[in-house]
Write a protein that holds these residues in place. Structure first.
Motif, PDB file in Angstrom:
ATOM      1  N   VAL A  49       0.853  -1.174   0.000  1.00  0.00           N
ATOM      2  CA  VAL A  49       0.000   0.000   0.000  1.00  0.00           C
ATOM      3  C   VAL A  49       0.903   1.242   0.000  1.00  0.00           C
ATOM      4  N   PRO A  50       0.692   2.183  -0.941  1.00  0.00           N
ATOM      5  CA  PRO A  50       1.512   3.401  -0.964  1.00  0.00           C
ATOM      6  C   PRO A  50       1.418   4.148   0.367  1.00  0.00           C
ATOM      7  N   ASP A  51       2.528   4.763   0.748  1.00  0.00           N
ATOM      8  CA  ASP A  51       2.550   5.505   2.007  1.00  0.00           C
ATOM      9  C   ASP A  51       3.041   6.940   1.841  1.00  0.00           C
ATOM     10  N   GLN A  52       3.291   7.347   0.596  1.00  0.00           N
ATOM     11  CA  GLN A  52       3.736   8.708   0.333  1.00  0.00           C
ATOM     12  C   GLN A  52       2.933   9.308  -0.816  1.00  0.00           C
ATOM     13  N   ALA A  53       2.819  10.624  -0.801  1.00  0.00           N
ATOM     14  CA  ALA A  53       2.123  11.342  -1.860  1.00  0.00           C
ATOM     15  C   ALA A  53       2.976  12.524  -2.319  1.00  0.00           C
ATOM     16  N   SER A  54       2.800  12.890  -3.585  1.00  0.00           N
ATOM     17  CA  SER A  54       3.446  14.077  -4.137  1.00  0.00           C
ATOM     18  C   SER A  54       2.380  14.910  -4.834  1.00  0.00           C
ATOM     19  N   PHE A  55       2.534  16.220  -4.788  1.00  0.00           N
ATOM     20  CA  PHE A  55       1.611  17.156  -5.430  1.00  0.00           C
ATOM     21  C   PHE A  55       2.394  18.219  -6.174  1.00  0.00           C
ATOM     22  N   ASP A  56       1.771  18.795  -7.205  1.00  0.00           N
ATOM     23  CA  ASP A  56       2.259  20.005  -7.844  1.00  0.00           C
ATOM     24  C   ASP A  56       1.251  21.098  -7.538  1.00  0.00           C
ATOM     25  N   PHE A  57       1.750  22.245  -7.094  1.00  0.00           N
ATOM     26  CA  PHE A  57       0.905  23.402  -6.816  1.00  0.00           C
ATOM     27  C   PHE A  57       1.301  24.519  -7.760  1.00  0.00           C
ATOM     28  N   GLY A  58       0.298  25.127  -8.399  1.00  0.00           N
ATOM     29  CA  GLY A  58       0.559  26.202  -9.340  1.00  0.00           C
ATOM     30  C   GLY A  58       0.013  27.519  -8.847  1.00  0.00           C
ATOM     31  N   VAL A  59       0.691  28.584  -9.268  1.00  0.00           N
ATOM     32  CA  VAL A  59       0.260  29.942  -8.985  1.00  0.00           C
ATOM     33  C   VAL A  59       0.302  30.692 -10.313  1.00  0.00           C
ATOM     34  N   THR A  60      -0.804  31.346 -10.669  1.00  0.00           N
ATOM     35  CA  THR A  60      -0.891  32.110 -11.911  1.00  0.00           C
ATOM     36  C   THR A  60      -1.364  33.522 -11.591  1.00  0.00           C
ATOM     37  N   THR A  61      -0.677  34.514 -12.149  1.00  0.00           N
ATOM     38  CA  THR A  61      -1.059  35.907 -11.946  1.00  0.00           C
ATOM     39  C   THR A  61      -1.032  36.635 -13.278  1.00  0.00           C
ATOM     40  N   LYS A  62      -1.851  37.685 -13.368  1.00  0.00           N
ATOM     41  CA  LYS A  62      -1.909  38.526 -14.567  1.00  0.00           C
ATOM     42  C   LYS A  62      -1.595  39.957 -14.159  1.00  0.00           C
ATOM     43  N   ALA A  63      -0.900  40.674 -15.056  1.00  0.00           N
ATOM     44  CA  ALA A  63      -0.591  42.084 -14.814  1.00  0.00           C
ATOM     45  C   ALA A  63      -0.379  42.769 -16.157  1.00  0.00           C
ATOM     46  N   ALA A  64      -0.322  44.090 -16.126  1.00  0.00           N
ATOM     47  CA  ALA A  64      -0.176  44.878 -17.354  1.00  0.00           C
ATOM     48  C   ALA A  64       1.197  44.725 -17.987  1.00  0.00           C
ATOM     49  N   THR A  65       2.239  44.521 -17.161  1.00  0.00           N
ATOM     50  CA  THR A  65       3.596  44.378 -17.706  1.00  0.00           C
ATOM     51  C   THR A  65       4.180  43.032 -17.304  1.00  0.00           C
ATOM     52  N   ALA A  66       5.181  42.603 -18.048  1.00  0.00           N
ATOM     53  CA  ALA A  66       5.854  41.340 -17.733  1.00  0.00           C
ATOM     54  C   ALA A  66       6.496  41.413 -16.352  1.00  0.00           C
ATOM     55  N   ALA A  67       7.157  42.521 -16.059  1.00  0.00           N
ATOM     56  CA  ALA A  67       7.828  42.676 -14.765  1.00  0.00           C
ATOM     57  C   ALA A  67       6.822  42.616 -13.618  1.00  0.00           C
ATOM     58  N   ALA A  68       5.688  43.262 -13.784  1.00  0.00           N
ATOM     59  CA  ALA A  68       4.668  43.256 -12.721  1.00  0.00           C
ATOM     60  C   ALA A  68       4.094  41.857 -12.529  1.00  0.00           C
ATOM     61  N   ALA A  69       3.860  41.140 -13.621  1.00  0.00           N
ATOM     62  CA  ALA A  69       3.321  39.779 -13.519  1.00  0.00           C
ATOM     63  C   ALA A  69       4.318  38.859 -12.817  1.00  0.00           C
ATOM     64  N   SER A  85       6.788  30.243 -16.099  1.00  0.00           N
ATOM     65  CA  SER A  85       6.484  30.671 -17.470  1.00  0.00           C
ATOM     66  C   SER A  85       5.900  32.077 -17.466  1.00  0.00           C
ATOM     67  N   LEU A  86       6.049  32.756 -18.607  1.00  0.00           N
ATOM     68  CA  LEU A  86       5.507  34.092 -18.817  1.00  0.00           C
ATOM     69  C   LEU A  86       4.944  34.122 -20.229  1.00  0.00           C
ATOM     70  N   ASP A  87       3.677  34.506 -20.350  1.00  0.00           N
ATOM     71  CA  ASP A  87       3.018  34.542 -21.650  1.00  0.00           C
ATOM     72  C   ASP A  87       2.307  35.871 -21.846  1.00  0.00           C
ATOM     73  N   PRO A  88       2.307  36.376 -23.085  1.00  0.00           N
ATOM     74  CA  PRO A  88       1.564  37.616 -23.349  1.00  0.00           C
ATOM     75  C   PRO A  88       0.058  37.338 -23.382  1.00  0.00           C
ATOM     76  N   VAL A  89      -0.708  38.341 -23.013  1.00  0.00           N
ATOM     77  CA  VAL A  89      -2.168  38.286 -23.149  1.00  0.00           C
ATOM     78  C   VAL A  89      -2.499  39.222 -24.307  1.00  0.00           C
ATOM     79  N   MET A  90      -3.173  38.686 -25.307  1.00  0.00           N
ATOM     80  CA  MET A  90      -3.466  39.461 -26.512  1.00  0.00           C
ATOM     81  C   MET A  90      -4.842  40.122 -26.417  1.00  0.00           C
ATOM     82  N   SER A  91      -5.002  41.186 -27.151  1.00  0.00           N
ATOM     83  CA  SER A  91      -6.292  41.872 -27.228  1.00  0.00           C
ATOM     84  C   SER A  91      -7.308  40.958 -27.907  1.00  0.00           C
ATOM     85  N   ALA A  92      -8.566  41.305 -27.826  1.00  0.00           N
ATOM     86  CA  ALA A  92      -9.634  40.482 -28.405  1.00  0.00           C
ATOM     87  C   ALA A  92      -9.429  40.249 -29.897  1.00  0.00           C
ATOM     88  N   ASN A  93      -8.890  41.218 -30.593  1.00  0.00           N
ATOM     89  CA  ASN A  93      -8.677  41.034 -32.033  1.00  0.00           C
ATOM     90  C   ASN A  93      -7.293  40.466 -32.345  1.00  0.00           C
TER      91      ASN A  93
END
Length: 182
Positions: free
Chosen positions: A42-62, A93-101
């Motif tokens: 029976v397994p006795d250990q567990a592992s998890f990945d936890f993610g944090v995602t934020t958005k901002a107007a500039t790359a530096a701020a994000a 990771s860092l990704d741009p957010v594009m305008s609707a068009n």
């Protein structure tokens, strides 16, 4: 439950009845058999990945906001009893957010993922609660493992060898021969 399997091939020298192992021809009378051994635990250990995602107007701020948020998650899991050696950054990771068009960049999304390993299954719920409470925006897992995997694998190997030896002995007896060195 996890089952560890080990397979092994054993070559056994089958000697003519009464022949001495030291004087027998090296490879004239041989048989090759295989054995399989299994151990369930029976397994006795567990592992998890936890993610944090934020958005901002500039790359530096994000990136800055995301760094602050992921440090809070790391502090929370350590505060809940996870050893520092069991917490590791898995991805940034860092990704741009594009305008609707799609014509222009209107902001940036920064993401961090940390891996938390070697958790006692009994403490896993508390660790997840601490991470989410501190700002984790995603949880992946659990991945269940065995703390004694190497010892269990060695037990499976021993069972595989024992099974192969039993097969070799049966073949030698059926041929009217004696089992020699393995």
């Amino acid at each position: 439950m996890k089952t560890l399997l080990a397979g092994i091939a054993v070559a056994a020298v089958v000697l003519a009845g009464g022949a001495d192992a030291a004087t027998a021809p090296a490879s004239t009378n041989t048989v090759t058999v295989t054995g399989t051994g299994a151990v369930t635990a029976v397994p006795d250990q567990a592992s998890f990945d936890f993610g944090v995602t934020t958005k901002a107007a500039t790359a530096a701020a994000a990136l800055t906001k995301n760094g602050t948020d992921v440090r809070a998650v790391i502090a929370a899991v350590k505060g809940a009893g996870v050893d520092a050696a069991d917490v590791q950054t898995a991805q940034v990771s860092l990704d741009p957010v594009m305008s609707a068009n799609g014509a222009s960049i209107v902001g940036f999304t920064a993401s961090d993922t940390i891996s938390v390993t070697n958790l006692s299954i009994a403490k896993a719920g508390d660790i997840v609660d601490a991470a989410v409470g501190a700002g984790a925006t995603s949880v992946s897992g659990p991945s269940l493992t065995l703390s004694s995997q190497d010892a269990l694998y060695n037990q499976a190997l021993k069972a595989a060898v024992a099974q192969a030896k039993t097969k070799a002995q049966a073949l030698a007896a059926a041929a009217g021969e004696a089992l020699g060195a393995i």
